[in-house]
Design a protein around this motif. Sequence first.
Motif, PDB file in Angstrom:
ATOM      1  N   ILE A 107       0.863  -1.185   0.000  1.00  0.00           N
ATOM      2  CA  ILE A 107       0.000   0.000   0.000  1.00  0.00           C
ATOM      3  C   ILE A 107       0.899   1.233   0.000  1.00  0.00           C
ATOM      4  N   HIS A 108       0.823   2.035  -1.050  1.00  0.00           N
ATOM      5  CA  HIS A 108       1.642   3.241  -1.150  1.00  0.00           C
ATOM      6  C   HIS A 108       1.164   4.292  -0.149  1.00  0.00           C
ATOM      7  N   ARG A 109       2.139   5.048   0.358  1.00  0.00           N
ATOM      8  CA  ARG A 109       1.873   6.188   1.246  1.00  0.00           C
ATOM      9  C   ARG A 109       1.116   5.791   2.512  1.00  0.00           C
ATOM     10  N   PHE A 110       1.289   4.545   2.952  1.00  0.00           N
ATOM     11  CA  PHE A 110       0.561   4.132   4.160  1.00  0.00           C
ATOM     12  C   PHE A 110       1.097   4.847   5.402  1.00  0.00           C
ATOM     13  N   LYS A 111       2.414   5.059   5.443  1.00  0.00           N
ATOM     14  CA  LYS A 111       3.000   5.695   6.622  1.00  0.00           C
ATOM     15  C   LYS A 111       2.467   7.113   6.830  1.00  0.00           C
ATOM     16  N   PRO A 112       2.474   7.988   5.823  1.00  0.00           N
ATOM     17  CA  PRO A 112       1.911   9.326   6.054  1.00  0.00           C
ATOM     18  C   PRO A 112       0.419   9.290   6.350  1.00  0.00           C
ATOM     19  N   ILE A 113      -0.301   8.333   5.736  1.00  0.00           N
ATOM     20  CA  ILE A 113      -1.730   8.203   6.055  1.00  0.00           C
ATOM     21  C   ILE A 113      -1.894   7.864   7.527  1.00  0.00           C
ATOM     22  N   ASN A 114      -1.072   6.933   7.993  1.00  0.00           N
ATOM     23  CA  ASN A 114      -1.138   6.497   9.395  1.00  0.00           C
ATOM     24  C   ASN A 114      -0.784   7.640  10.333  1.00  0.00           C
ATOM     25  N   GLN A 115       0.220   8.442   9.942  1.00  0.00           N
ATOM     26  CA  GLN A 115       0.652   9.538  10.800  1.00  0.00           C
ATOM     27  C   GLN A 115      -0.332  10.695  10.782  1.00  0.00           C
ATOM     28  N   THR A 116      -0.919  10.953   9.598  1.00  0.00           N
ATOM     29  CA  THR A 116      -1.808  12.105   9.454  1.00  0.00           C
ATOM     30  C   THR A 116      -3.208  11.837  10.003  1.00  0.00           C
ATOM     31  N   LEU A 117      -3.748  10.677   9.668  1.00  0.00           N
ATOM     32  CA  LEU A 117      -5.136  10.363  10.033  1.00  0.00           C
ATOM     33  C   LEU A 117      -5.251   9.507  11.291  1.00  0.00           C
ATOM     34  N   GLY A 118      -4.135   9.024  11.775  1.00  0.00           N
ATOM     35  CA  GLY A 118      -4.180   8.275  13.029  1.00  0.00           C
ATOM     36  C   GLY A 118      -3.998   6.781  12.824  1.00  0.00           C
ATOM     37  N   ARG A 119      -3.507   6.122  13.873  1.00  0.00           N
ATOM     38  CA  ARG A 119      -3.241   4.678  13.800  1.00  0.00           C
ATOM     39  C   ARG A 119      -4.541   3.879  13.647  1.00  0.00           C
ATOM     40  N   ASP A 120      -5.606   4.309  14.323  1.00  0.00           N
ATOM     41  CA  ASP A 120      -6.877   3.575  14.205  1.00  0.00           C
ATOM     42  C   ASP A 120      -7.385   3.602  12.771  1.00  0.00           C
ATOM     43  N   PHE A 121      -7.236   4.758  12.136  1.00  0.00           N
ATOM     44  CA  PHE A 121      -7.649   4.854  10.741  1.00  0.00           C
ATOM     45  C   PHE A 121      -6.806   3.924   9.866  1.00  0.00           C
TER      46      PHE A 121
END
Length: 819
Positions: free
Chosen positions: A398-412
């Motif tokens: 999954i591309h860009r998962f790390k920034p998604i996780n950091q920006t939108l939260g771990r639960d997201f």
Amino acid sequence: MIQFKHIRSRIAFTFLTVVIAIQLAGLVPLKYALVKHANRLAEEQMEVGERVFVNLLQHNTQSLKQATQVLAADYAFREAVATNDAETIASALESYQGRIHAQVAYFVSQDEAMVIGTQESESAISGSAAHQEFVQAIIENQTGTLKFELVDGKPYQLIAVPVKAPEVIGWVVMGFAVDNRLAAQIKQLTHLDVTFVQKTHQHDWALVTGTANHELSNLLVKTVSDVYAQKLSLHKVDLDGITYHLKIRSLHETKDEALLVVLQGSVEPYLQDLNTLFKVMIFLTLLGVVIFAALIWYVSRKTTEPIATLVKNADDIAMGNYDKPIQVTSTDEIGLLATALNSMREAVLQRSLRIQRLAFNDELTGLSNRLAFTQGVHQAMLAHAQSNAKLSILVINIHRFKPINQTLGRDFGDDLLRHVGQVLKQHVLSEQDMVARLDADEFAVLLQHADQAQATRFADAIQQVFEQPVQVQGQAIDVQAGMGIALYPEHGMDEESLLNHAETALQESRLKKTPWIVYNTSLEIDQSETLTLISDLKEAIQQNQLLLYIQPKVDVTTRRALGGEALIRWVHPQKGMIFPDQFIPFAEQTGIISDLTQWMLRRACEALADFKKQGLHISLAVNLSTRDLNNMELPQQIADLLAAHGLTTKSLKLEITEGSLMQDPERAEIVVRKLAAMGLHLAIDDFGTGYSSLAYLRQLPVQELKIDRSFVMFMDKNAGDASIVKSTIDLAHNLGLIVVAEGIENELVLNQLAKLGCNEGQGYFIGKPMPEKDFSIWLERWQGQNDIDIDIGDDFNYAVNPLDIEPAPQDPYTLDNLN
């Protein structure tokens, strides 16, 4: 140090050691006390013996005196003395001498005219000199006491009693030789050995008589000569290895003569008795130690048996036997330990069951994990080996998962991973297919009966699903995935190699930004070349194989030259010119990009300093990577470079991509704000290709926005691109940002951008990237004409390595030398 296998042995040994130490600590002073007591008893015996000896002498004096007085008082004897009847006197002396057992008997008249002795006395004292010596001794001893005298070299006891009629008319003298009889009498009464030692004017100390053996008596004579001079009341000497106590009494002493009696007593008899007692004590001590050792061993076994039982139970737990509970039979510390072990057993049992679940399952998504997937692939390959049937493996990232996780939260992020897992399960080709989560954002799919065509169709299907925004927690988010495909048996005969090849294909899809790639052996070659380039690039930085290129930038409206963008080129010693798109991607992955940025900043400052000396006041822009924005020391490093080259912050611009900002937004924002606080001009590069919004960019202290060349190149032919560029310019101006357009390829696009209000531009129509030495030449010609048709830049064909060319007399980078 002694090592014990069992704690009961250690307990027993410790307590037994303490007991033995205590017993020894008692026996040592006891032995000392016994020896001291033996010496004290011996000393006391010597004191008693000395008193008995003195009393004996006094008693002998009285007895002999009384016996002699009887003779001196006899009427017939006095008459014979008065009439000078020598024959009667001699007869009386001889008769009385025998009665009292005297060795010598004499009568001496008052005027010393008559000296009568018995026949035995005359034989005992031979010679006129000796006789005269004896008479002299008698004359001197008229006190009526017992005296010891040396006559003719022999010791005697003499008692003299006066004969009165009524006046003293003479003396009766009785003499007793100092011999074995006297020594034996003293020993019988004192229980001590007695030795008589004398010294005369004729010879030194010599033995007279004694009760000890001859050898011991001779040793004693030698010792007496030394210890007598010490004048001590008690002497302690070693004779023939035995300790003796000595009491020395002087019986007769003149200038040249002396007669001593030595009372000697050995300590050994007392020591023997006390040693017997000591041996009994040792025996009782050993018996007590043995009994105590048996008791300690019994108690230690009884104490440690429950511990041994607990150890066995712990071993059972260690072997994985968690079902049998530990029996708790006591409430003491052992019972508490058993209860704690029971609690541990229950916890370990639950943990073991959970581990067994986790061993083959991913807890977050409920899918199989890497171990289960590997085993599943192995079983599938065994089943397909007989029929030569094909199977396929897809590894999906999954591309860009790390920034998604950091920006939108771990639960997201967790919900997104669950959603991806369900999508993959829904699109598998058969029930036998397998879906697994390999890593944080990496999945794998096993297609049991799929060749390459079927595998790629599955990849396309997954890609189509992710082309539509995914709904997670009520939010729509774009998800992009890269896939690597490996086939059995073409790409591997075991599960590990097949999985590794699929991951290699996935890495290639990331680099090439394609939805999926099927593994082939050339990918391994590419990776090998990449590793070689990484090593070469490190060496290139150190050996100055890098070149600084500049692409000009102008004002779109006035067409005035403003400066340029600093770019990098690598002249490899063997491979020649290598362009940035060939080494920048893996430099970003390995961290070498930070070294490249430092090189670019340093060379840009050097170039600006040179242009300043030429009177050219321009600015250069340098690109920053994601790693640079995570470097908290970058602002200070840039400040040091500017100061070292005498430049202001207006000379240097920094370009930041949207992607680099979103990798770690919080940290990047800190660094960006520090750079802005220094007065540096900041620009957002390649706007429109990332996933940030103008709302987010508005929060950052940036002054410039660069529209990506993909929207600018064909805006003269594509109304949609022109509309996007216009909207971007309007929005940027509304936010107070300067707009720079990249990819200006012709004058029509340049004029169109001027009408849309774009501020600055760069592109091949204005000037291709060129060596820094040619930039001043371009600048001079650009100022002289608005349309420059000189082809300068990356399409230059080098016949030789530029690093090997001397700068004079002909410089291959000058416009005059271009072909």
